[in-house]
Design a protein around this motif. Structure first.
Motif, PDB file in Angstrom:
ATOM      1  N   ASP A   3      -2.490   9.497  11.532  1.00  4.59           N
ATOM      2  CA  ASP A   3      -1.512   9.649  10.467  1.00  4.59           C
ATOM      3  C   ASP A   3      -2.219  10.297   9.289  1.00  4.59           C
ATOM      4  O   ASP A   3      -2.932   9.624   8.543  1.00  4.59           O
ATOM      5  N   LYS A   6      -1.902   8.519   5.613  1.00  5.75           N
ATOM      6  CA  LYS A   6      -2.717   7.367   5.229  1.00  5.75           C
ATOM      7  C   LYS A   6      -4.167   7.783   5.025  1.00  5.75           C
ATOM      8  O   LYS A   6      -4.874   7.202   4.178  1.00  5.75           O
ATOM      9  N   ARG A  10      -6.519   7.172   1.661  1.00  5.73           N
ATOM     10  CA  ARG A  10      -7.910   6.705   1.582  1.00  5.73           C
ATOM     11  C   ARG A  10      -8.762   7.697   0.789  1.00  5.73           C
ATOM     12  O   ARG A  10      -9.601   7.308  -0.022  1.00  5.73           O
ATOM     13  N   ARG A 111       1.597   5.015   2.235  1.00  5.95           N
ATOM     14  CA  ARG A 111       1.498   4.957   3.703  1.00  5.95           C
ATOM     15  C   ARG A 111       0.356   4.042   4.117  1.00  5.95           C
ATOM     16  O   ARG A 111       0.468   3.297   5.098  1.00  5.95           O
ATOM     17  N   LEU A 112      -0.751   4.096   3.367  1.00  2.00           N
ATOM     18  CA  LEU A 112      -1.880   3.206   3.653  1.00  2.00           C
ATOM     19  C   LEU A 112      -1.480   1.751   3.456  1.00  2.00           C
ATOM     20  O   LEU A 112      -1.867   0.873   4.243  1.00  2.00           O
ATOM     21  N   GLU A 115       0.508   0.559   6.447  1.00  2.00           N
ATOM     22  CA  GLU A 115      -0.390   0.255   7.566  1.00  2.00           C
ATOM     23  C   GLU A 115      -1.108  -1.076   7.330  1.00  2.00           C
ATOM     24  O   GLU A 115      -1.264  -1.890   8.243  1.00  2.00           O
TER      25      GLU A 115
END
Length: 218
Positions: A3, A6, A10, A111-112, A115
């Motif tokens: 993905d 994500k 980071r 998005r991170l 997850e």
């Protein structure tokens, strides 16, 4: 499936920073202290421990490379509710809480976060399923889950390093003395080899079948 979003999240948290190394036994977060930063694990292995004041404190999960930790305390401006303790040497980025809050609406970081929360729900579900099992099956279930998530492929099987028998006992709500005969059972069946801070699963699929057969027996 990878993905990119994500991973961009980071990268946004890492930008302009250098990770700090940690060693086994280091406490990266301490329960009861102010939530002043978030952690992004670069490498190594850590455990999250709930402080109960008892001799054996429950482990809610293990986390490795790419994991985001401590964001709930920062977001809600509350003190830490758990310890984060290193099991295997590695490094982590320490991001100031104010900086994280300024970035948290970034799509990649969102998005991170998705997850991260999904991972914690999987851990919670796995813990609940594990506690419904008994004996060697409960120990085997924990080892198989951790080895598949954090182990490395070796010529002789799947290897998990950094975890002690005490860690395994705390994660399965047992004592070290209680799990010792269960480990012997798994070794005797050829499903497990053990060493200092090392577990080798020669045939993970056979260990999975052992767990399934134990469930049928119950």
């Amino acid at each position: 499936m990878d993905d990119p979003a994500k991973d961009l999240g980071r990268a946004t948290l890492r930008a302009g920073r250098r990770p700090r190394p940690f060693h086994r036994g280091d406490r990266l977060i301490t329960a009861g202290t102010p939530s002043e930063e978030v952690l992004l694990i670069e490498s190594g292995l850590v455990k999250v421990v709930l402080p109960t004041g008892e001799k054996h404190e429950p482990i809610t999960g293990l986390y490795g490379s790419g994991a985001l930790l401590g964001e709930i305390g920062v977001t809600n401006a509350v003190t830490r509710s758990a310890h984060v303790v290193a099991l295997a040497p590695g490094a982590a980025w320490h991001v100031a809480g104010s900086h994280y809050l300024a970035l948290r609406n970034d799509p990649g970081i969102q998005r991170l976060l998705d997850e991260t929360w999904n991972e914690r729900q999987r851990n919670a579900d796995e813990n609940q399923l594990r506690q419904a099992r008994t004996g060697a099956a409960r120990v085997a279930m924990c080892l198989l889950y951790w080895a598949r998530r954090f182990g490395t492929e070796a010529s002789s099987g799947l290897e998990l390093r950094g975890v002690s028998q005490e860690d395994l006992a705390d994660a399965t709500a047992m004592s070290v003395k209680t799990i010792e005969p269960f480990l012997r059972t798994l070794r005797r069946r050829g499903l497990l080899q053990t060493g200092r801070l090392r577990y080798l699963l020669p045939a993970p699929e056979r260990l999975g079948q052992f767990i399934a057969n134990s469930q049928e027996a119950n």
